[in-house]
Structures are given as structure tokens and as C-alpha cells.
Motif scaffolding. Structure first.
Motif, PDB file in Angstrom:
ATOM      1  N   GLU A  98       0.817  -1.210   0.000  1.00 33.76           N
ATOM      2  CA  GLU A  98       0.000   0.000   0.000  1.00 33.76           C
ATOM      3  C   GLU A  98       0.852   1.262   0.000  1.00 33.76           C
ATOM      4  OE1 GLU A  98      -2.872   2.227   3.271  1.00 33.76           O
ATOM      5  OE2 GLU A  98      -2.471   0.085   3.441  1.00 33.76           O
ATOM      6  N   LEU A  99       1.992   1.224   0.676  1.00 30.70           N
ATOM      7  CA  LEU A  99       2.869   2.383   0.808  1.00 30.70           C
ATOM      8  C   LEU A  99       3.843   2.526  -0.352  1.00 30.70           C
ATOM      9  CD1 LEU A  99       3.733   1.997   4.609  1.00 30.70           C
ATOM     10  CD2 LEU A  99       2.104   3.606   3.590  1.00 30.70           C
ATOM     11  N   GLY A 100       3.856   1.555  -1.259  1.00 29.13           N
ATOM     12  CA  GLY A 100       4.821   1.595  -2.351  1.00 29.13           C
ATOM     13  C   GLY A 100       6.230   1.301  -1.891  1.00 29.13           C
ATOM     14  N   VAL A 101       6.344   0.428  -0.900  1.00 26.03           N
ATOM     15  CA  VAL A 101       7.618   0.122  -0.246  1.00 26.03           C
ATOM     16  C   VAL A 101       8.004  -1.327  -0.517  1.00 26.03           C
ATOM     17  CG1 VAL A 101       8.603  -0.284   2.054  1.00 26.03           C
ATOM     18  CG2 VAL A 101       7.463   1.884   1.546  1.00 26.03           C
ATOM     19  N   GLU A 102       9.279  -1.555  -0.715  1.00 35.14           N
ATOM     20  CA  GLU A 102       9.779  -2.909  -0.877  1.00 35.14           C
ATOM     21  C   GLU A 102       9.995  -3.533   0.493  1.00 35.14           C
ATOM     22  OE1 GLU A 102      13.504  -5.212  -3.016  1.00 35.14           O
ATOM     23  OE2 GLU A 102      12.879  -3.251  -3.753  1.00 35.14           O
ATOM     24  N   ARG A 103       9.281  -4.586   0.749  1.00 30.35           N
ATOM     25  CA  ARG A 103       9.239  -5.174   2.095  1.00 30.35           C
ATOM     26  C   ARG A 103      10.618  -5.601   2.605  1.00 30.35           C
ATOM     27  NH1 ARG A 103       4.934  -7.491   1.279  1.00 30.35           N
ATOM     28  NH2 ARG A 103       3.484  -6.366   2.621  1.00 30.35           N
ATOM     29  N   SER A 104      11.495  -5.980   1.707  1.00 27.45           N
ATOM     30  CA  SER A 104      12.818  -6.446   2.126  1.00 27.45           C
ATOM     31  C   SER A 104      13.774  -5.298   2.443  1.00 27.45           C
ATOM     32  CB  SER A 104      13.442  -7.328   1.036  1.00 27.45           C
ATOM     33  OG  SER A 104      13.667  -6.567  -0.147  1.00 27.45           O
ATOM     34  N   ARG A 105      13.331  -4.058   2.239  1.00 23.52           N
ATOM     35  CA  ARG A 105      14.204  -2.910   2.490  1.00 23.52           C
ATOM     36  C   ARG A 105      13.520  -1.898   3.406  1.00 23.52           C
ATOM     37  NH1 ARG A 105      16.450  -0.213  -2.587  1.00 23.52           N
ATOM     38  NH2 ARG A 105      14.453  -0.685  -3.556  1.00 23.52           N
ATOM     39  N   ILE A 106      13.025  -2.363   4.524  1.00 23.91           N
ATOM     40  CA  ILE A 106      12.416  -1.493   5.534  1.00 23.91           C
ATOM     41  C   ILE A 106      13.350  -1.437   6.734  1.00 23.91           C
ATOM     42  CG2 ILE A 106      10.460  -1.128   7.082  1.00 23.91           C
ATOM     43  CD1 ILE A 106       8.738  -2.673   5.062  1.00 23.91           C
ATOM     44  N   GLY A 107      13.958  -0.295   6.949  1.00 27.86           N
ATOM     45  CA  GLY A 107      14.851  -0.097   8.080  1.00 27.86           C
ATOM     46  C   GLY A 107      14.221   0.785   9.141  1.00 27.86           C
ATOM     47  N   VAL A 108      14.966   1.033  10.189  1.00 28.15           N
ATOM     48  CA  VAL A 108      14.522   1.938  11.249  1.00 28.15           C
ATOM     49  C   VAL A 108      15.580   3.016  11.440  1.00 28.15           C
ATOM     50  CG1 VAL A 108      13.055   0.274  12.453  1.00 28.15           C
ATOM     51  CG2 VAL A 108      15.490   0.395  13.024  1.00 28.15           C
ATOM     52  N   ALA A 109      15.128   4.170  11.925  1.00 25.63           N
ATOM     53  CA  ALA A 109      16.026   5.306  12.106  1.00 25.63           C
ATOM     54  C   ALA A 109      15.577   6.105  13.302  1.00 25.63           C
ATOM     55  CB  ALA A 109      16.025   6.190  10.852  1.00 25.63           C
ATOM     56  N   GLY A 110      16.536   6.771  13.950  1.00 21.40           N
ATOM     57  CA  GLY A 110      16.174   7.647  15.057  1.00 21.40           C
ATOM     58  C   GLY A 110      17.358   8.482  15.487  1.00 21.40           C
ATOM     59  N   ASP A 111      17.035   9.639  16.072  1.00 17.18           N
ATOM     60  CA  ASP A 111      18.081  10.515  16.603  1.00 17.18           C
ATOM     61  C   ASP A 111      17.910  10.641  18.105  1.00 17.18           C
ATOM     62  OD1 ASP A 111      16.692  13.721  16.683  1.00 17.18           O
ATOM     63  OD2 ASP A 111      15.661  12.095  15.676  1.00 17.18           O
ATOM     64  N   SER A 112      19.026  10.540  18.830  1.00 19.96           N
ATOM     65  CA  SER A 112      19.066  10.702  20.279  1.00 19.96           C
ATOM     66  C   SER A 112      18.178   9.651  20.956  1.00 19.96           C
ATOM     67  CB  SER A 112      18.662  12.137  20.646  1.00 19.96           C
ATOM     68  OG  SER A 112      18.992  12.429  21.981  1.00 19.96           O
ATOM     69  N   ALA A 113      17.131  10.054  21.684  1.00 21.63           N
ATOM     70  CA  ALA A 113      16.227   9.066  22.272  1.00 21.63           C
ATOM     71  C   ALA A 113      15.587   8.211  21.190  1.00 21.63           C
ATOM     72  CB  ALA A 113      15.154   9.757  23.104  1.00 21.63           C
ATOM     73  N   GLY A 114      15.343   8.805  20.019  1.00 20.15           N
ATOM     74  CA  GLY A 114      14.823   8.027  18.902  1.00 20.15           C
ATOM     75  C   GLY A 114      15.819   6.998  18.411  1.00 20.15           C
ATOM     76  N   GLY A 115      17.114   7.306  18.509  1.00 20.30           N
ATOM     77  CA  GLY A 115      18.135   6.332  18.180  1.00 20.30           C
ATOM     78  C   GLY A 115      18.125   5.164  19.147  1.00 20.30           C
ATOM     79  N   ASN A 116      17.884   5.465  20.413  1.00 18.81           N
ATOM     80  CA  ASN A 116      17.694   4.408  21.408  1.00 18.81           C
ATOM     81  C   ASN A 116      16.549   3.493  21.010  1.00 18.81           C
ATOM     82  OD1 ASN A 116      15.725   3.728  23.806  1.00 18.81           O
ATOM     83  ND2 ASN A 116      17.756   3.636  24.709  1.00 18.81           N
ATOM     84  N   LEU A 117      15.426   4.098  20.614  1.00 13.36           N
ATOM     85  CA  LEU A 117      14.247   3.315  20.270  1.00 13.36           C
ATOM     86  C   LEU A 117      14.479   2.505  18.997  1.00 13.36           C
ATOM     87  CD1 LEU A 117      11.657   6.071  21.164  1.00 13.36           C
ATOM     88  CD2 LEU A 117      11.919   3.866  22.345  1.00 13.36           C
ATOM     89  N   ALA A 118      15.194   3.069  18.027  1.00 14.22           N
ATOM     90  CA  ALA A 118      15.497   2.325  16.806  1.00 14.22           C
ATOM     91  C   ALA A 118      16.366   1.104  17.106  1.00 14.22           C
ATOM     92  CB  ALA A 118      16.189   3.233  15.793  1.00 14.22           C
ATOM     93  N   ALA A 119      17.393   1.293  17.935  1.00 13.28           N
ATOM     94  CA  ALA A 119      18.244   0.168  18.323  1.00 13.28           C
ATOM     95  C   ALA A 119      17.438  -0.882  19.075  1.00 13.28           C
ATOM     96  CB  ALA A 119      19.407   0.662  19.172  1.00 13.28           C
ATOM     97  N   ALA A 120      16.533  -0.427  19.952  1.00 10.65           N
ATOM     98  CA  ALA A 120      15.730  -1.357  20.750  1.00 10.65           C
ATOM     99  C   ALA A 120      14.718  -2.110  19.893  1.00 10.65           C
ATOM    100  CB  ALA A 120      15.020  -0.607  21.872  1.00 10.65           C
TER     101      ALA A 120
END
Length: 320
Positions: free
Chosen positions: A143-165
Motif C-alpha cells: 500500500e505504501l509503495g515500499v519494498e518489504r525487504s528494504r524497511i529499516g529503522v532510524a532515530g536521533d538521540s532518544a529516537g536512536g535508542n528506540l530504533a536500536a531497541a
């Protein structure tokens, strides 16, 4: 401040002149409202093909997400993004310009998750919301026009913590891992006993005491702050985690824990691209209108994501 860019020094001087109480001493409403003072530093909004707001289900609430689609034809790679703000302040409206720039520069669809905030909603709620955002993106890839095998996560500072978690949680649950993790000056260790946490404790934007207080708001129980899903640097093993691009800034209390995490990932045979900025301070993702290092860093991030396989070609991320 030898080595710190004149642009970063000017930002610090302006913020010091503006005054304001430390976050640990101010009412939440004051700290949250004060974050909007960063808007003039962010530069103009990047043009994209489409920006859409949606609500998605999490365990405890329906939460907002904002979906940024770059120009061109999909399917696109995607980054599910979690904004910084000490788990306490900020939202996807405030982080709109950085997220637009991330999508525009990398050529990724960016799905920004407005996770619920501490102290009203401490761990595990913010992580549950972020994980729900990642899973929702995976489930709705077509639906989003996204390739399922290439979905990553990203975050800065506390968001980086959440991405790693989120990556650690996916590994723990034996579910589909993100394709990559982009960690921008992430908060990874509540001990705050590193050399950088001591050397830059005050006067460089984020202070060590405010960060210590923020950890206590996010994870009020001391025992939780020694667990991997709260403090990823405490994980017994980083083996089997997704490829990583880890951004650190020299004049940042979180510098050393970010460097240590990148080193541990590489030692665990996780493909890792460390990106270190000798002239920069914490928070410079949000300073594209004032610091050339922001544009330079995002270009490096694009190349790093290509190196770890999230972006497949130069045409995909540059020539759209």
C-alpha cells in the motif's frame, strides 16, 4: 571549543542567550513548548511527492504516523523514524523538516511515528509504539509503495535508542529484522560515566544531568535501566542484528556510547558504517538551516545506507 565549527558555536551562544530552565527543573509544558524554538534552525521544508498523516494501532493507543514519499516510482526503500527529545518532548510535527530532509536525501519513504511520551507513558510504551510502527509499515508495504525487504529503522538521540531497541526486540521475538538501523547520536547507556559525558557535561546543548533525569523518566525502575531493550549498550550480545549506520558528534555527551556501540556491532560481525563529525554538537540533525554539517552528514548517511544494502543504486537516491 577548538575544533567546534563556528556555526555550532553560534547556535550554542544563541541558545545560551535565550536562557530557560534546565529540563529537569522546568514543568513539562514549558519544556515541550520550548522545543518549538528550534524551528528556525531547521531550514526550509524539502519538497516531496506526497506527505500523508495516518493513525495506526499500537498496544495501548491509536498513534499518529506521518508518511513521506519521495519523487519517483516505487517500490521504495523505507525508514521507520523515531524522533529525539529525551523520550519526553517533541512530536512528528516538530520533527517534520528533519524527516522531510531524510526522505529527500536518501530517497526512502519515511514513516515517522509519534510514540507516546514519558513520564506519562514510560517504558515499555514508547518502544511498543515504535515497534508497532515498524510492524505496520512491514504489513502495509504494498500500500505504501515500499519494498518489504528494504524497511529499516532510524532515530536521533532518544529516537536512536528506540530504533536500536526495535532491532533487539525483533531479534528477541524471532520476527523479521529491519533491513538496517540508522542511529544518529543515540542514547544507549544510562550510566553516563564516559569521558564525553564528563567532558561535555554542560555548555554543549544536551547536558549530562538533564540526560540522567530523562533516563529516570523513561525507565523509572532502576532494574529496567540495565536491560537491553532500555539500554541497548547493556545487551549481552549484538550478534545477528541488522546492518547499522551510526552517527556521532565530537562535542556530545553521547559520543562515546555511540562509538562503543558501533565498535561492538562491528566486532559482532554486523556490517557497520560509523560516521563521526569532529565539528558538531548533539542535535545537529535539526540544524540544516544553520549548520552545513547537517547536509554533509545526511549525504554520508545516504552513502552508508547504500553500503549496507538499503539503497541499491545512485539513481535511486539521487536522480529522482
Amino acid at each position: 571549543m577548538t575544533g567546534l565549527s563556528a556555526q555550532a558555536q553560534a547556535v550554542l551562544a544563541e541558545r545560551a542567550e535565550a536562557g530557560g530552565r534546565p529540563m529537569r527543573e522546568a514543568p513539562l509544558e514549558e519544556s515541550r513548548a520550548g522545543q518549538w524554538e528550534w524551528l528556525p534552525y531547521m531550514g526550509e521544508p524539502a519538497d516531496l511527492a506526497k506527505v500523508e498523516d495516518r493513525f495506526i494501532p499500537s498496544r495501548s493507543a491509536e498513534i499518529p504516523v506521518r508518511i513521506y514519499t519521495p519523487p519517483g516510482e516505487g517500490p521504495f526503500p523505507a525508514l521507520v523514524a523515531f524522533h529525539g527529545g529525551c523520550w519526553i518532548v517533541g512530536n512528528i510535527d516538530l520533527a517534520d523538516r528533519p524527516h522531510r530532509l531524510l526522505s529527500s536525501t536518501t530517497g526512502c519513504v519515511v514513516v515517522a511515528v509519534n510514540y507516546q511520551k514519558a513520564p506519562e507513558h514510560p517504558f515499555p510504551v514508547p518502544l511498543e509504539d515504535c515497534y508497532a510502527g515498524y510492524r505496520w509499515t512491514f504489513d502495509h508495504a504494498d500500500e505504501l509503495g515500499v519494498e518489504r525487504s528494504r524497511i529499516g529503522v532510524a532515530g536521533d538521540s532518544a529516537g536512536g535508542n528506540l530504533a536500536a531497541a526495535v532491532c533487539l526486540k525483533a531479534r528477541e521475538l524471532n520476527e523479521q529484522l529491519p533491513a538496517a538501523q540508522l542511529l544518529i547520536y543515540p542514547a544507549l547507556d544510562p550510566q553516563l560515566e564516559t569521558a564525553s559525558a564528563k567532558e561535555f557535561a554542560d555548555g554543549y546543548g544536551l547536558t549530562t544531568e538533564d540526560m540522567r533525569w530523562s533516563w529516570e523518566q523513561y525507565a523509572p525502575e532502576a532494574a529496567a535501566r540495565s536491560t537491553a531493550l532500555v539500554a541497548p549498550l547493556q545487551a549481552a550480545s549484538l550478534g545477528g542484528l541488522p546492518p547499522a549506520v551510526v552517527v556521532t558528534a565530537e562535542f556530545d555527551i553521547l559520543r562515546d556510547e555511540g562509538l562503543a556501540y558501533a565498535e561492538r556491532l562491528a566486532a559482532a560481525d554486523v556490517p557497520t558504517v560509523p560516521l563521526h563529525y569532529q565539528d558538531s554538537i548533539h542535535g545537529f540533525l535539526w540544524m540544516a538551516g544553520r549548520a552545513e554539517a547537517t547536509t554533509r552528514m545526511l549525504g554520508d548517511v545516504r552513502e552508508g545506507l547504500r553500503t549496507v544494502g538499503m539503497i541499491r543504486s545512485r539513481i535511486e537516491s539521487v536522480d529522482r
